[in-house]
Scaffold this active site. Structure first.
Site, PDB file in Angstrom:
ATOM      1  N   ASP A  25     -22.745  32.018 -12.689  1.00  0.00           N
ATOM      2  CA  ASP A  25     -21.979  31.240 -11.716  1.00  0.00           C
ATOM      3  C   ASP A  25     -22.915  30.192 -11.130  1.00  0.00           C
ATOM      4  OD1 ASP A  25     -22.775  32.201  -8.733  1.00  0.00           O
ATOM      5  OD2 ASP A  25     -22.731  33.968 -10.031  1.00  0.00           O
ATOM      6  N   ASP A 107     -14.435  34.258  -2.287  1.00  0.00           N
ATOM      7  CA  ASP A 107     -15.805  34.601  -1.903  1.00  0.00           C
ATOM      8  C   ASP A 107     -15.827  35.139  -0.472  1.00  0.00           C
ATOM      9  OD1 ASP A 107     -18.514  34.683  -1.408  1.00  0.00           O
ATOM     10  OD2 ASP A 107     -18.928  32.698  -2.222  1.00  0.00           O
ATOM     11  N   GLU A 109     -18.179  36.337   2.011  1.00  0.00           N
ATOM     12  CA  GLU A 109     -19.555  36.450   2.484  1.00  0.00           C
ATOM     13  C   GLU A 109     -19.741  35.553   3.697  1.00  0.00           C
ATOM     14  OE1 GLU A 109     -22.761  34.617   0.192  1.00  0.00           O
ATOM     15  OE2 GLU A 109     -21.243  33.844  -1.201  1.00  0.00           O
TER      16      GLU A 109
END
Length: 217
Positions: A25, A107, A109
């Site tokens: 990624d 995502d 985070e």
């Protein structure tokens, strides 16, 4: 007999690692995905939405470049909780990326961008925002997965076992042990998933002169 069993286990472990499908990624602009493919990697997950609330057009070009080189192409979505609704962000993303990718990975985070961070106290609100993102993407008939580490999930949702609402979607988890296997997952489980789909096993490395993370499934 014991020695024979030990040899067999070593062989099986070696075969399992060899057969693992590996990928990368990345967020940086890149056009040499043929190098990535020739290095033995089969998929690329590009950034599709930036943490401060903007579609990543560089990521869109990366996706095209990766697919042109024969790689499987997914996108990851780094949402901004605060400046725009989940629906607005998904619409912006979808208008650019359409259905060109396989799965979009949300995502989960810590977000360093001003005005975009997950709440440090409203864990239920964080869980609901993730639900809103999933709902908006599935309404557009997109395949959706979740990316997180146990630590990040615990921090954002309140505990490793909290917000266990998304187990019908694949999990991409992060644990940087340089080991392309799921053998560690029981210790680093999160969100109610019993089985992960992808592991990010190396972070912040360089491949073909570009910064990437390494993954496998």
């Amino acid at each position: 007999m014991k020695a024979s069993c030990l040899v067999l286990l070593v062989i099986l472990a070696s075969i399992s690692t060899t057969l693992a499908t590996k990928g990368i990624d990345l967020s940086a602009s890149f056009n040499n995905f043929s190098c990535v493919k020739n290095a033995g990697y089969s998929f690329a997950i590009v950034r599709g939405y930036k943490s401060f609330g903007e579609v990543d057009t560089v990521g869109h070009q990366n996706l095209k470049n990766a697919k042109a080189a024969g790689l499987i192409g997914d996108a990851y979505f780094f949402p901004c909780k605060g400046k725009k609704t989940a629906s607005a962000q998904v619409t912006e993303f979808d208008n650019v990326f359409g259905s060109e990718y396989g799965t979009v990975w949300i995502d989960v985070e810590s977000n360093p961008s001003s005005g975009c961070g997950w709440s440090s106290s409203d864990h239920a609100g964080n869980c609901q925002f993730l639900q809103d993102l999933v709902n908006a993407l599935t309404a557009k008939k997109r395949l959706v997965g979740i990316y997180a580490s146990q630590y990040q999930w615990s921090t954002i949702m309140g505990s490793a076992s909290a917000c266990a609402k998304f187990t019908s979607h694949p999990l991409w988890y992060a644990h940087y042990d340089n080991n392309p296997s799921f053998s560690d997952y029981s210790k680093y489980a999160l969100g109610g998933w019993t089985t992960p789909s992808i592991k990010q096993y190396v972070g912040d490395t360089t491949l073909c002169s570009v910064g990437v993370d390494l993954n496998f499934y």
